[in-house]
Design a protein around this motif. Structure first.
Motif, mmCIF file in Angstrom:
data_model
loop_
_atom_site.group_PDB
_atom_site.id
_atom_site.type_symbol
_atom_site.label_atom_id
_atom_site.label_comp_id
_atom_site.label_asym_id
_atom_site.label_seq_id
_atom_site.Cartn_x
_atom_site.Cartn_y
_atom_site.Cartn_z
ATOM 1 N N SER A 67 5.367 -1.123 1.818
ATOM 2 C CA SER A 67 4.111 -1.224 2.556
ATOM 3 C C SER A 67 4.341 -1.669 3.987
ATOM 4 O O SER A 67 3.613 -1.252 4.899
ATOM 5 C CB SER A 67 3.164 -2.198 1.842
ATOM 6 N N ALA A 68 5.343 -2.503 4.207
ATOM 7 C CA ALA A 68 5.654 -2.924 5.575
ATOM 8 C C ALA A 68 6.107 -1.735 6.423
ATOM 9 O O ALA A 68 5.840 -1.677 7.625
ATOM 10 C CB ALA A 68 6.741 -3.990 5.555
ATOM 11 N N LEU A 69 6.769 -0.761 5.777
ATOM 12 C CA LEU A 69 7.210 0.437 6.488
ATOM 13 C C LEU A 69 6.086 1.463 6.643
ATOM 14 O O LEU A 69 6.085 2.250 7.586
ATOM 15 C CB LEU A 69 8.383 1.084 5.734
ATOM 16 N N ALA A 70 5.136 1.430 5.692
ATOM 17 C CA ALA A 70 4.027 2.392 5.727
ATOM 18 C C ALA A 70 2.713 1.652 5.473
ATOM 19 O O ALA A 70 2.129 1.749 4.393
ATOM 20 C CB ALA A 70 4.241 3.488 4.680
ATOM 21 N N PRO A 71 2.236 0.879 6.448
ATOM 22 C CA PRO A 71 1.054 0.034 6.230
ATOM 23 C C PRO A 71 -0.217 0.823 5.945
ATOM 24 O O PRO A 71 -1.182 0.266 5.413
ATOM 25 C CB PRO A 71 0.942 -0.756 7.538
ATOM 26 N N GLU A 72 -0.248 2.098 6.290
ATOM 27 C CA GLU A 72 -1.439 2.918 6.043
ATOM 28 C C GLU A 72 -1.396 3.609 4.677
ATOM 29 O O GLU A 72 -2.322 4.352 4.340
ATOM 30 C CB GLU A 72 -1.581 3.976 7.145
ATOM 31 N N ASN A 73 -0.356 3.375 3.922
ATOM 32 C CA ASN A 73 -0.225 4.004 2.602
ATOM 33 C C ASN A 73 -1.076 3.232 1.604
ATOM 34 O O ASN A 73 -0.699 2.174 1.111
ATOM 35 C CB ASN A 73 1.242 4.016 2.160
ATOM 36 N N VAL A 74 -2.237 3.774 1.291
ATOM 37 C CA VAL A 74 -3.194 3.051 0.456
ATOM 38 C C VAL A 74 -2.740 2.968 -0.997
ATOM 39 O O VAL A 74 -3.084 2.018 -1.713
ATOM 40 C CB VAL A 74 -4.585 3.724 0.571
ATOM 41 N N VAL A 75 -1.958 3.945 -1.455
ATOM 42 C CA VAL A 75 -1.467 3.907 -2.833
ATOM 43 C C VAL A 75 -0.591 2.673 -3.048
ATOM 44 O O VAL A 75 -0.658 2.006 -4.085
ATOM 45 C CB VAL A 75 -0.689 5.193 -3.162
ATOM 46 N N LEU A 76 0.230 2.368 -2.042
ATOM 47 C CA LEU A 76 1.074 1.176 -2.144
ATOM 48 C C LEU A 76 0.221 -0.078 -2.242
ATOM 49 O O LEU A 76 0.521 -0.996 -3.027
ATOM 50 C CB LEU A 76 2.009 1.089 -0.935
ATOM 51 N N LEU A 77 -0.856 -0.150 -1.459
ATOM 52 C CA LEU A 77 -1.739 -1.312 -1.539
ATOM 53 C C LEU A 77 -2.367 -1.426 -2.914
ATOM 54 O O LEU A 77 -2.511 -2.533 -3.466
ATOM 55 C CB LEU A 77 -2.822 -1.215 -0.463
ATOM 56 N N GLU A 78 -2.762 -0.304 -3.506
ATOM 57 C CA GLU A 78 -3.348 -0.338 -4.841
ATOM 58 C C GLU A 78 -2.335 -0.853 -5.861
ATOM 59 O O GLU A 78 -2.664 -1.638 -6.752
ATOM 60 C CB GLU A 78 -3.836 1.054 -5.229
ATOM 61 N N ARG A 79 -1.096 -0.392 -5.719
ATOM 62 C CA ARG A 79 -0.065 -0.856 -6.649
ATOM 63 C C ARG A 79 0.235 -2.333 -6.437
ATOM 64 O O ARG A 79 0.484 -3.065 -7.408
ATOM 65 C CB ARG A 79 1.207 -0.015 -6.465
ATOM 66 N N ILE A 80 0.242 -2.765 -5.189
ATOM 67 C CA ILE A 80 0.442 -4.199 -4.915
ATOM 68 C C ILE A 80 -0.665 -5.016 -5.570
ATOM 69 O O ILE A 80 -0.413 -6.070 -6.184
ATOM 70 C CB ILE A 80 0.484 -4.440 -3.391
ATOM 71 N N ALA A 81 -1.893 -4.541 -5.470
ATOM 72 C CA ALA A 81 -3.019 -5.248 -6.088
ATOM 73 C C ALA A 81 -2.844 -5.344 -7.595
ATOM 74 O O ALA A 81 -3.020 -6.414 -8.202
ATOM 75 C CB ALA A 81 -4.326 -4.534 -5.753
ATOM 76 N N ASP A 82 -2.477 -4.233 -8.236
ATOM 77 C CA ASP A 82 -2.286 -4.237 -9.689
ATOM 78 C C ASP A 82 -1.156 -5.178 -10.091
ATOM 79 O O ASP A 82 -1.245 -5.893 -11.099
ATOM 80 C CB ASP A 82 -1.969 -2.819 -10.179
ATOM 81 N N THR A 83 -0.090 -5.189 -9.302
ATOM 82 C CA THR A 83 1.054 -6.039 -9.630
ATOM 83 C C THR A 83 0.701 -7.507 -9.484
ATOM 84 O O THR A 83 1.091 -8.351 -10.318
ATOM 85 C CB THR A 83 2.259 -5.687 -8.737
ATOM 86 N N HIS A 84 -0.030 -7.854 -8.424
ATOM 87 C CA HIS A 84 -0.509 -9.241 -8.307
ATOM 88 C C HIS A 84 -1.335 -9.626 -9.531
ATOM 89 O O HIS A 84 -1.234 -10.751 -10.040
ATOM 90 C CB HIS A 84 -1.362 -9.393 -7.042
ATOM 91 N N GLY A 85 -2.155 -8.693 -9.996
ATOM 92 C CA GLY A 85 -2.956 -8.967 -11.182
ATOM 93 C C GLY A 85 -2.105 -9.240 -12.395
ATOM 94 O O GLY A 85 -2.384 -10.162 -13.180
ATOM 95 N N GLN A 86 -1.036 -8.468 -12.568
ATOM 96 C CA GLN A 86 -0.137 -8.683 -13.698
ATOM 97 C C GLN A 86 0.538 -10.047 -13.626
ATOM 98 O O GLN A 86 0.841 -10.660 -14.651
ATOM 99 C CB GLN A 86 0.927 -7.576 -13.739
ATOM 100 N N LEU A 87 0.785 -10.509 -12.416
ATOM 101 C CA LEU A 87 1.435 -11.817 -12.221
ATOM 102 C C LEU A 87 0.438 -12.967 -12.258
ATOM 103 O O LEU A 87 0.832 -14.134 -12.097
ATOM 104 C CB LEU A 87 2.176 -11.828 -10.882
ATOM 105 N N GLY A 88 -0.837 -12.653 -12.424
ATOM 106 C CA GLY A 88 -1.856 -13.698 -12.466
ATOM 107 C C GLY A 88 -2.196 -14.270 -11.119
ATOM 108 O O GLY A 88 -2.787 -15.351 -11.024
#
Length: 759
Positions: A67-88
């Motif tokens: 995401s740091a390399l492609a800050p406009e990539n919304v799919v990466l942001l969605e995956r980051i959100a899901d992963t944060h959720g998995q980590l609580g």
């Protein structure tokens, strides 16, 4: 024909992913990333493999890199959100969902995806105000009045649950204009506002899809302003601390003991009175009447309660009423409890700022900023940052930077007081760590110190994005542009040093870091100055000018032992450059510094030895004698100094003085029986002065004292020959008798010699 190692690794990863063989996929994609570290497709695929393998922490880190390399990539942001959720990690998950929604909302073709992300954020936290507001606006734009009103219902309930009745009433009334026939909305609204059912309906056709904005009520006109204002107030540091204090006061009614001032009367009666007054005060505060709340809490205080929660609540109420002296008195009492430290220091800083006492305002605001900043780091960096803040507070307290202190105070208040302060601090820490990755850490205070503001974060982000894409000359140009506008803003100079280091310009980096150190020194921030000079010396260890500045800073800061170590290094640098006079002058400087240290004797001996060695190299024997005599007086047991004096006296034609020093050395060894004997040095002396009879006699005696008879016999035998050759027969007979007394294997020969000498 081979597609190349990178393509092969990506293909292997895709095949393993197809087979759900996540360990193999991880291995393949890691090879791809090693081959092309900035390929977002490889990083994204690796993150997905980690995620499916249940390695959520690794997945999150990989997604962040992509995401740091492609800050406009919304799919990466969605995956980051899901992963944060998995980590609580609820807050981080919500932030990522909202960021993804913001990107989707920019494109009319992906608005539905934005809605999905807002709804995902609400699954994590149904009370997230901003997500509700975004959905409200979306439903209004597409003409879905009922859904918009439902979001208003949720918002109103959120504020009603927080005790903010006025805000809730405004939202209920507005929602009834959107959907007057919404049954649940009417019931909820009338529960706190009997007049809500009289709200007028919107004009006919107001919510037709594509209808004109002139007749369509908009959340941004009315509700959003109230919501954002309330949210900023509610989520500010002071307000969140006040809510905590209110909860603590309400819970104190059920506690066995309270913090009470000495008050005459029956304790049970006093306790009952205080409990009743607390209930009244909390109720009045919750209903949002500050005047009545102030009177009620003051009554609790007068009744004898002295808890930090009460003092903080009273202090903030006094502050809001402009009664600053009373506010300060109360807030200072609250600082004893850790949960009121941050909010208390911020409120005190604002009070002193309002009174015009900027020095005290800065001290309290720095304390609040320090507390916030320390939560953004871990391990040893906590202590390091703490030292930086302590040094900064000291520099301001002694008037090191009075000119821009008012601006600095205002900048800190702006940064801390608004909602989202925790997220801003974490975000700023990431930026600062990028700036300072090859040197000492930077504080949030460095970021906010004039002429910097919170907005300067955007400038640092822009430059760091250029660096991440290896656009070093673009980053360099941006740095110089910012420096042209803000020449005294140190973070940008640190960032410039980072760019130069990436370009391999070590000498320029060292000069830049030293210049930053000079600025810190002028500002009285000695710890920061010292750390910058150390970083510069890491790159250019032989820079004598920088090391001399470091010595000055360490001395000014009271770190004399450290300063002395660098004096020794500086002298070595001068010696390596064949600058013997400068090396000697540096040692003399160090010698003067020893008066300021507790271990002065140890340091003086060490330094004098270095001076003595230089004198020997310069053949300044007389001065060397003075130096080694000083060492002898400081440390009579110092063998090296005694032997040097023996040798020097010989060189100066003073054999008698040489023997005096040698006698002192041998006496010291006899007294200190645990110490080893300097036989190697003694033998070296004998080799230089083979015919010196007093020396031979002393060496032989030293061997005898040590029980080494054979070595003693060798020297006694030679001594006897020397005495005979010089015609000193009486002394020769004494020496031979001593040999006979030792009973060597050839003792008969020595007896025969004695007879020849006439016994």
């Amino acid at each position: 024909m081979s597609r190349g190692p990178f393509s092969d690794a990506m293909r292997a990863g895709a095949d393993a992913t197809w087979d759900s063989d996540w360990e193999s996929a991880i291995a393949a994609y890691r090879r791809a990333v090693r081959l092309s570290p900035q390929d977002t497709d490889a990083l994204s695929a690796l993150g997905l493999a980690y995620y499916n393998a249940g390695q959520f922490a690794a997945a999150l880190e990989t997604y962040r890199q992509a995401s740091a390399l492609a800050p406009e990539n919304v799919v990466l942001l969605e995956r980051i959100a899901d992963t944060h959720g998995q980590l609580g990690q609820r807050d981080a998950a919500i932030e990522a969902h909202m960021s993804a929604a913001e990107l989707h909302a920019r494109n009319p073709q992906t608005l539905a995806r934005a809605v999905e992300q807002w709804q995902a954020a609400l699954k994590v936290d149904p009370n997230h105000v901003q997500a509700r507001v975004q959905l409200l606006q979306y439903y209004q734009r597409i003409g879905k009045a009922h859904q918009a009103a439902t979001e208003c219902l949720h918002l109103a309930r959120i504020y009603q649950g927080r005790g903010e009745t006025r805000r809730a009433t405004e939202i209920y009334r507005y929602a009834l204009r959107l959907a007057p026939d919404h049954p649940e909305l009417q019931r909820s609204a009338q529960s706190i506002d009997p007049e809500a059912r009289t709200a007028s309906a919107p004009a006919e056709g107001a919510f037709a899809k594509g209808g004109g904005s002139a007749v369509q009520p908009r959340a941004s006109d009315f509700v959003q302003a109230a919501i954002i204002e309330a949210e900023d107030e509610r989520n500010s540091l002071i307000e969140s601390t006040r809510r905590h204090a209110l909860a603590a006061l309400a819970a104190s009614v059920f506690e066995d003991t309270l913090e009470l001032a000495p008050v005459a009367g029956d304790p049970q009666v006093i306790r009952s009175k205080i409990d009743a007054l607390i209930g009244q005060a909390v109720d009045v505060q919750t209903r949002g009447n500050p005047e009545q709340a102030l009177a009620a809490f003051a009554a609790v205080y007068e009744a004898g309660l002295r808890s930090p929660a009460l003092c903080f609540s009273l202090g903030v109420l006094y502050q809001e009423q402009g009664r600053l002296d009373e506010a300060i008195a109360m807030l200072e009492q609250a600082l004893g409890a850790s949960e009121y430290e941050l909010g208390g220091h911020l409120a005190l800083g604002c009070c002193h700022q309002a009174k015009g006492d900027i020095a005290r305002a800065v001290q309290h605001l720095l304390a609040a900023l320090k507390g916030i900043d320390l939560t953004t780091v871990e391990g040893g960096r906590v202590e390091q940052l703490s030292l930086l803040y302590d040094n900064l507070v000291h520099s301001y307290s002694v008037g090191g930077q009075p000119d821009h202190a008012p601006e600095f105070a205002a900048s800190m208040v702006q940064f801390i007081s608004k909602s989202g302060w925790q997220e801003r601090a974490t975000h700023a820490r990431r930026r600062l760590d990028e700036v300072a990755q090859d040197g000492p850490p930077m504080t949030l205070a460095d970021l906010l110190a004039p002429p910097g503001t919170e907005e300067t974060l955007a400038l640092l982000e822009l430059i760091q994005s250029h660096i991440a894409r290896d656009l070093l000359y673009t980053a360099l140009e941006e740095c110089y542009i910012v420096i042209g506008r803000m020449p005294t803003y140190l973070p940008i100079h640190r960032q410039l040093a980072q760019v130069l280091l990436r370009m391999g310009k070590r000498e320029e980096v060292s000069a830049k870091l030293a210049a930053v150190g000079d600025t810190y020194h002028v500002r009285g921030q000695l710890y920061q100055a010292a750390e910058m000079y150390r970083s510069a010396l890491t790159l250019m260890p032989v820079d004598t000018a920088v090391r001399s500045k470091l010595i000055d800073v360490l001395t000014d800061g009271g770190h004399v032992d450290d300063a002395l170590e660098h004096c020794m290094l500086l002298a070595e640098n001068h010696y390596g450059l064949a600058q013997l006079d400068l090396a000697c002058a540096t040692y003399e400087r160090a010698l003067r510094l020893t008066a300021k240290t507790d271990s002065d004797r140890r340091w003086q001996v060490r330094i004098l030895h270095e001076i003595g060695d230089l004198d020997l190299q310069r053949v300044d024997w007389r001065h060397a004698v003075d130096v080694y005599q000083r060492i002898r007086d400081l440390a009579p047991e110092d063998e090296r100094a005694r032997l040097a004096l023996v040798d020097l006296h010989y060189r100066l034609g003073r054999p008698d003085q040489a023997m005096v020093e040698l006698d002192g050395l041998l006496a010291s060894h006899r007294q200190n029986k645990g110490a080893g004997h300097p036989f190697a040095a003694l033998e070296e002396l004998v080799q230089k002065h083979e015919d010196d009879m007093p020396l031979r006699m002393r060496v032989a005696q030293a061997y005898l004292d040590a029980g080494q008879t054979q070595q003693a016999l060798a020297h006694l035998d030679r001594l006897g020959d020397l005495l005979l050759d010089s015609g000193r027969y009486d002394d020769a007979r004494v020496t031979v008798r001593a040999i006979v007394a030792l009973n060597p294997p050839n003792v008969a020969e020595y007896r025969q010699l004695l007879e020849q000498l006439g016994q």
